[in-house]
Design an enzyme around this catalytic site. Structure first.
Site, PDB file in Angstrom:
ATOM      1  N   LYS A 221       0.837  -1.203   0.000  1.00  0.00           N
ATOM      2  CA  LYS A 221       0.000   0.000   0.000  1.00  0.00           C
ATOM      3  C   LYS A 221       0.870   1.251   0.000  1.00  0.00           C
ATOM      4  CE  LYS A 221      -3.498   2.439   2.624  1.00  0.00           C
ATOM      5  NZ  LYS A 221      -4.363   2.486   3.792  1.00  0.00           N
ATOM      6  N   GLU A 227      10.657  -4.690   4.374  1.00  0.00           N
ATOM      7  CA  GLU A 227      10.760  -6.096   3.958  1.00  0.00           C
ATOM      8  C   GLU A 227      10.385  -6.254   2.485  1.00  0.00           C
ATOM      9  OE1 GLU A 227       9.222  -4.914   6.601  1.00  0.00           O
ATOM     10  OE2 GLU A 227       9.310  -6.290   8.310  1.00  0.00           O
ATOM     11  N   GLY A 290      -4.810  -1.525   5.083  1.00  0.00           N
ATOM     12  CA  GLY A 290      -4.001  -2.651   4.586  1.00  0.00           C
ATOM     13  C   GLY A 290      -4.632  -4.000   4.880  1.00  0.00           C
ATOM     14  N   ARG A 291      -5.062  -4.207   6.144  1.00  0.00           N
ATOM     15  CA  ARG A 291      -5.601  -5.529   6.503  1.00  0.00           C
ATOM     16  C   ARG A 291      -7.005  -5.748   5.962  1.00  0.00           C
ATOM     17  NH1 ARG A 291      -4.638  -2.161  10.498  1.00  0.00           N
ATOM     18  NH2 ARG A 291      -6.276  -1.412  11.887  1.00  0.00           N
ATOM     19  N   GLU A 377      -4.735  -6.417  14.949  1.00  0.00           N
ATOM     20  CA  GLU A 377      -4.204  -5.098  14.591  1.00  0.00           C
ATOM     21  C   GLU A 377      -5.317  -4.042  14.714  1.00  0.00           C
ATOM     22  OE1 GLU A 377      -2.478  -4.129  10.566  1.00  0.00           O
ATOM     23  OE2 GLU A 377      -0.600  -4.266  11.664  1.00  0.00           O
ATOM     24  N   HIS A 408      -5.042 -32.760  17.814  1.00  0.00           N
ATOM     25  CA  HIS A 408      -3.897 -33.580  18.217  1.00  0.00           C
ATOM     26  C   HIS A 408      -2.731 -32.729  18.687  1.00  0.00           C
ATOM     27  CE1 HIS A 408      -5.885 -37.199  16.714  1.00  0.00           C
ATOM     28  NE2 HIS A 408      -6.386 -36.367  15.821  1.00  0.00           N
ATOM     29  N   LYS A 533       9.652  -0.646  14.191  1.00  0.00           N
ATOM     30  CA  LYS A 533      10.252  -0.312  12.883  1.00  0.00           C
ATOM     31  C   LYS A 533      11.352   0.735  13.051  1.00  0.00           C
ATOM     32  CE  LYS A 533       6.037  -0.895  10.125  1.00  0.00           C
ATOM     33  NZ  LYS A 533       5.071  -0.200   9.290  1.00  0.00           N
TER      34      LYS A 533
END
Ligand SMILES: O=P(O)(O)OC[C@H]1O[C@H](O)[C@H](O)[C@@H](O)[C@@H]1O
Length: 590
Positions: A221, A227, A290-291, A377, A408, A533
């Site tokens: 965005k 990254e 963004g999410r 978030e 399990h 950050k």
């Protein structure tokens, strides 16, 4: 913050000070003496706790609620101004108050001919203009009309992005991999995701790929995420080494990038600066968080390349259908509202701070990871939209794995350890049915036997008396007691396809919004990710200085650079340990 005041004027800003909140606090104490074992015996109560929309059934009878509780929760919702906040979201109001932005992801799936107004402008034509471009582009790539720089078809796609620019698209990609129509549309094509800045993720994403047939989609965005940008430069380098001026193809860097790299971003200028041509940039808008961006070019571009545009349109239509349900259905029958209010009840009144998302569907293996970001978030906040510190913890710890795998591994804790409210999600039919002669049931029925059994095991449990009656030795009985009274909701969907996948996404997005609206927290910003950050850039600069210094000093790292960088002593010590490490030597010999 005028917008903040406007946004909250419709409901109590400090919801915990209302009479409705106090009534629920008192009611929660009364509920403490009831057990789900008894509540579940009441047939009328159980039937009242079913809600349905287009064949999606929500059964919340295994929540620790009575009809009275639900009434009080709806009163709380009204005190919080939930209905007007939902309306405000769909009318493009700036509900993201700290960034002064609308929260309009529902506009991304609004079909042509409908309207969605943001800042005085109907955005549906813009949304559909981008979708038309994605359709034309994905058709051209899929048909082989648009090729790589050497003329070969682009059969493979690597989608680079992280967080909201990764988790949602990956969840949908996995959900449709074995769905009939989507799977046939994807034949001969591969889609990979590259998210982590760990170089091992680069190796994993590129495994078996050929640069000549690979299209790289850089999804960000902001187009500044460290990254993503490093991974983008890494793959550009990979493409240029194989196809650029010093390779056998002798193509220019510009030609290679133009043919093999496209971008999805709300920051078009930054994409251009990266060398990407305008026709290869797919935009979206700052009113998409963004999410909440799966339905923007963020998800639509990679998914249309893999599954074709018509499949993606079905996904958008499913999300739009749930948007309409959310916008128009009375609170009492509204699926996202019910799920959200139950979340508030479990978290704020019964004190359960976590929530397990348990799809009995391997195709939903990345659903919990996506919802983890959407929810944590959004609602993991410490203040209200007006800046008042909350006297309780908002947001839940969301986690989950597909059943039966989870049974399990971590179900032990949720049966006999902590109380973790669970969402069980199951499908009436399988994407890949298996029936074998001689087996008691088909494989999907085997899976679903567990989907039906686990919620009852959690709710009803097993008593000491039942164990005694079954002849369990006295010394083992305490170990085999299941206290029960553990809440869960069950969602049963007809099947998992592009449409229902869109519905499921929208259902969970809006559930999070409901909880945030009731708590009155700023669900649409994420200031809490910034500090880490900033500190990482300081470490990065220090590492860079040390490595450069070592290059000119014959490999010897000058540790005084670390000492003078202002880190706390333990961080300095650990950094020095890292810098002293020599490849191939273990801790004992280094
Ligand atoms: O899409 P981008 O701008 O690259 O952002 C990717 C992610 O980075 C940030 O850390 C935010 O916390 C996320 O909300 C966002 O989804």
């Amino acid at each position: 913050m005028a917008a903040a005041a406007a946004a909250t004027s419709a409901g109590a800003s400090r919801i915990w000070t209302t009479a409705e909140w106090a009534a629920l606090k008192t009611h929660a104490e009364a509920i403490g003496s009831t057990h789900l074992r008894d509540l579940l015996d009441d047939e009328d109560r159980s039937i009242a706790m079913f809600a349905e929309h287009t064949g999606i059934v929500l059964d919340y009878s295994r929540q620790r609620v009575t009809v009275e509780t639900m009434g009080k929760l709806h009163d709380l919702a009204r005190a919080a101004g939930l209905e007007s906040k939902i309306a405000a979201m769909f009318s493009g109001k700036h509900l993201n108050v700290t960034e002064d932005r609308a929260v309009a992801h529902a506009a991304l799936r609004a079909p042509k001919g409908t309207t969605f107004t943001v800042d005085g402008k109907d955005v549906v034509p813009d949304v559909n203009a981008v979708l038309d471009r994605v359709e034309a582009f994905s058709d051209a790539v899929r048909s082989g009309k648009r090729t790589g720089v050497t003329g070969k078809p682009l059969t493979d796609v690597v989608s680079i992005g992280i967080g909201g620019s990764y988790l949602g698209p990956e969840f949908v990609f996995e959900a449709l991999r074995h769905e009939g129509d989507a799977a046939s549309a994807a034949e001969g094509r591969r889609l990979r995701f590259l998210a982590n800045v760990d170089p091992v993720d680069v190796a994993r994403a590129l495994e078996g790929l050929d640069p000549e047939t690979t299209l790289v989609v850089v999804v960000s965005k902001t187009f500044t995420t460290a990254e993503t940008m490093l991974n983008a430069r890494t793959l550009r380098d990979w493409l240029i080494r194989s196809l650029g001026p010093s390779s056998s193809t002798a193509k220019s860097e510009k030609e290679v990038v133009a043919a093999h790299v496209i971008a999805v971003s709300a920051a078009v200028d930054k994409c251009r600066a990266f060398g990407i041509e305008d026709d290869a940039i797919f935009g979206f808008w700052d009113w998409v968080g963004g999410r909440y961006s799966v339905c923007s070019s963020v998800g639509v571009v990679p998914l249309a390349l893999q599954y074709s545009f018509p499949i993606v349109r079905q996904f958008l239509d499913g999300a739009h259908d749930m948007d309409n349900h959310f916008r128009t259905t009375p609170l009492e029958r509204n699926l996202p509202v019910l799920l959200g209010l139950l979340g508030v009840w479990n978290s704020s009144f019964l004190g359960h701070g976590s929530r397990a998302i348990l799809p009995y569907s391997q195709a939903l293996l990345r659903f919990a990871a996506h919802i983890q970001q959407v929810d944590m978030e959004s609602n993991g906040k410490r203040v209200t939209v007006d800046g008042d510190v909350l006297p309780f913890e908002a947001g839940e710890i969301n986690f989950g794995e597909p059943g039966t795998n989870g049974q399990h591994s971590f179900y032990q804790l949720i049966h006999q350890g902590r109380v973790v409210p669970c969402d069980f999600i199951g499908m009436c039919e399988s994407q890949s049915p298996v029936y074998m002669k001689g087996e008691v049931v088909a494989n999907h029925d085997e899976l679903m036997s567990n989907f039906f059994a686990q919620p009852d095991a959690l709710a009803r449990g097993k008593t000491e008396a039942e164990l005694e009656e079954a002849g369990v030795p006295a010394e083992l009985r305490p170990h085999k007691v299941f206290p029960g009274n553990r809440p869960s909701s069950s969602l049963l969907l007809p099947r998992l396809n592009a449409f229902t996948c869109g519905q499921l996404l929208s259902l969970y997005e809006h559930r999070t919004a409901v909880q945030g609206f009731v708590w009155n927290v700023p669900s649409f910003d994420q200031w809490g990710v910034e500090l880490g950050k900033v500190l990482a850039s300081h470490v990065r600069a220090t590492l860079s200085d040390c490595r450069k210094g070592a290059e000119s000093a014959g490999g010897r790292v000058d540790m005084s650079t670390v000492d003078s960088a202002g880190f706390v002593p333990s961080t300095s010590a650990l950094l020095k340990r890292y810098l002293r490490h020599e490849s191939g030597k273990d801790a004992h010999t280094a």
